[in-house]
Write a protein that holds these residues in place. Structure first.
Motif: not given
Length: 365
Positions: A36-44, A47-51, A60-64
């Motif tokens: 998936l191209d998640l560059r536009d899903r950074s905020r979403e 806010d979730r637990d991705t552990s 990913f967007a830079p830093g994600d």
């Protein structure tokens, strides 16, 4: 498209991701996000637990990427060609699976990533051929050995009393001449493989290994740190003759990395095939340490085999931990009721300690 297998959710489109997030999903435990191209899903996603989320071949967007990796997510590369040889004719070693310093670039990490995003007929055929080769290699490896299975929870942490107990069980069985077989993953499986591998050494060697491993209690948040502590143990014990011990993991649960202490690793793509084979090869019995859903499944899968087996083909089933198996997860009452009046009845046991379990298995040899 979304697939569900137990707690595992595989998401292969942004539309599916958006729908599930809109429905209120907060904890992405067991999720597999593929390509998936998640560059536009950074905020979403922030806010979730991705552990305990797996991202395979995602952008990913830079830093994600660093953010989710620091939380304990597993970040895997995009892999187009099958890393695992479909004509594999031998079992794996840990060095083969971990052929690079970082987990994500290793054969094990690449094979897991590839297995998530390739469902074309040629890919499916490749996995079937690979697993058939592992079957054949395993049949040759187990010939002439007395295998005892040790099953238990993958969440058992290094440094805990139960982890030390599982390692002691592996040591006792190894010193009694058995070959210990496990699911090959972390937790109780790693501990039993560790104890068996070092069973020829003085007990102080195992004690020192347990102290070293406790510096990295779990493969979360860092698989690499978890592996590094195990490598230190292997270096410290380099002069100890390694007792053979078997791991039978699966890329279906590839987010649970294989441990380094199994001297032979039969790694499968298909989990159902792997589960059946693991129980089948443990002809000298199985010890069930405290665990959850997977361990309960293994108890009753083994019980079914013994329920219909001829009397001379029944192997001991030993559940360790009275409170766990009578109150926390009361599998013992059903197992005992199932066995009542059957040839398997004298072969099912509930004990409190790993010493008792080892004694029962040894007595039944």
């Amino acid at each position: 498209m979304k697939h569900r297998a137990g707690r595992i959710v595989t998401v292969e489109s942004l539309a599916e991701l958006d729908r599930r997030l809109a429905e209120g999903a907060r904890h992405l435990t067991g999720w597999r996000l593929i390509g998936l191209d998640l560059r536009d899903r950074s905020r979403e996603l922030a806010d979730r637990d991705t552990s305990r989320t797996t991202f395979a071949g995602c952008t990913f967007a830079p830093g994600d990427e660093l953010l989710h990796a620091a939380r304990g997510a597993l970040i895997l590369p995009d892999v187009s060609a099958a890393p695992a040889d479909p004509h594999r004719a031998t079992l794996y070693t840990a060095d083969e699976l971990y052929d690079t310093p970082d987990y994500r670039g290793s054969l094990d990490g690449r094979a897991y990533a590839w297995s998530q995003g390739h469902d074309a007929p040629d890919a499916l055929l490749g996995r079937v051929l690979h697993d058939d080769g592992i079957d054949r290699a395993l049949a040759g490896w187990v010939a002439g050995r007395r295998l005892v299975g040790v099953m238990g929870g993958h969440a058992m942490r290094r440094g805990e009393r139960d982890y030390a107990g599982a390692a002691r069980l592996g040591r006792l069985l190894g010193r009694a001449g058995f070959t210990v077989a496990t699911g090959g993953g972390p937790g109780a499986m790693e501990a039993a493989n560790l104890g068996a591998r070092l069973s020829a050494a003085d007990e102080t060697v195992l004690d020192e290994a347990l102290v070293t491993l406790a510096t990295a209690p779990s493969y979360h948040p860092s698989v690499d740190a978890w592996l590094a502590a195990a490598r230190v143990v292997l270096t410290q014990a380099a002069d100890v003759p390694a007792t053979d011990t078997l791991g039978v993991p699966t890329w279906h649960y590839g987010h649970e990395p294989p441990n380094l202490f199994a001297t032979a690793i039969a790694k499968y793509f298909r989990n159902a095939q792997r589960e059946a084979i693991l129980l089948q090869v443990c002809a000298s019995g199985i010890v069930f340490l405290p665990g959850a859903g997977g361990t309960v499944q293994e108890i009753f899968q083994d019980a079914c085999e013994n329920y219909y087996a001829s009397e001379d083909a029944i192997a001991p089933m030993v559940l360790v931990g009275r409170e766990h198996w009578t109150e926390t997860l009361p599998a013992w009452a059903l197992l005992r009721a199932l066995a009542k009046g059957r040839p398997m009845e004298p072969h099912v046991h509930l004990v409190e300690t790993v010493d008792e379990a080892a004694e029962i298995v040894t007595r039944g040899a």
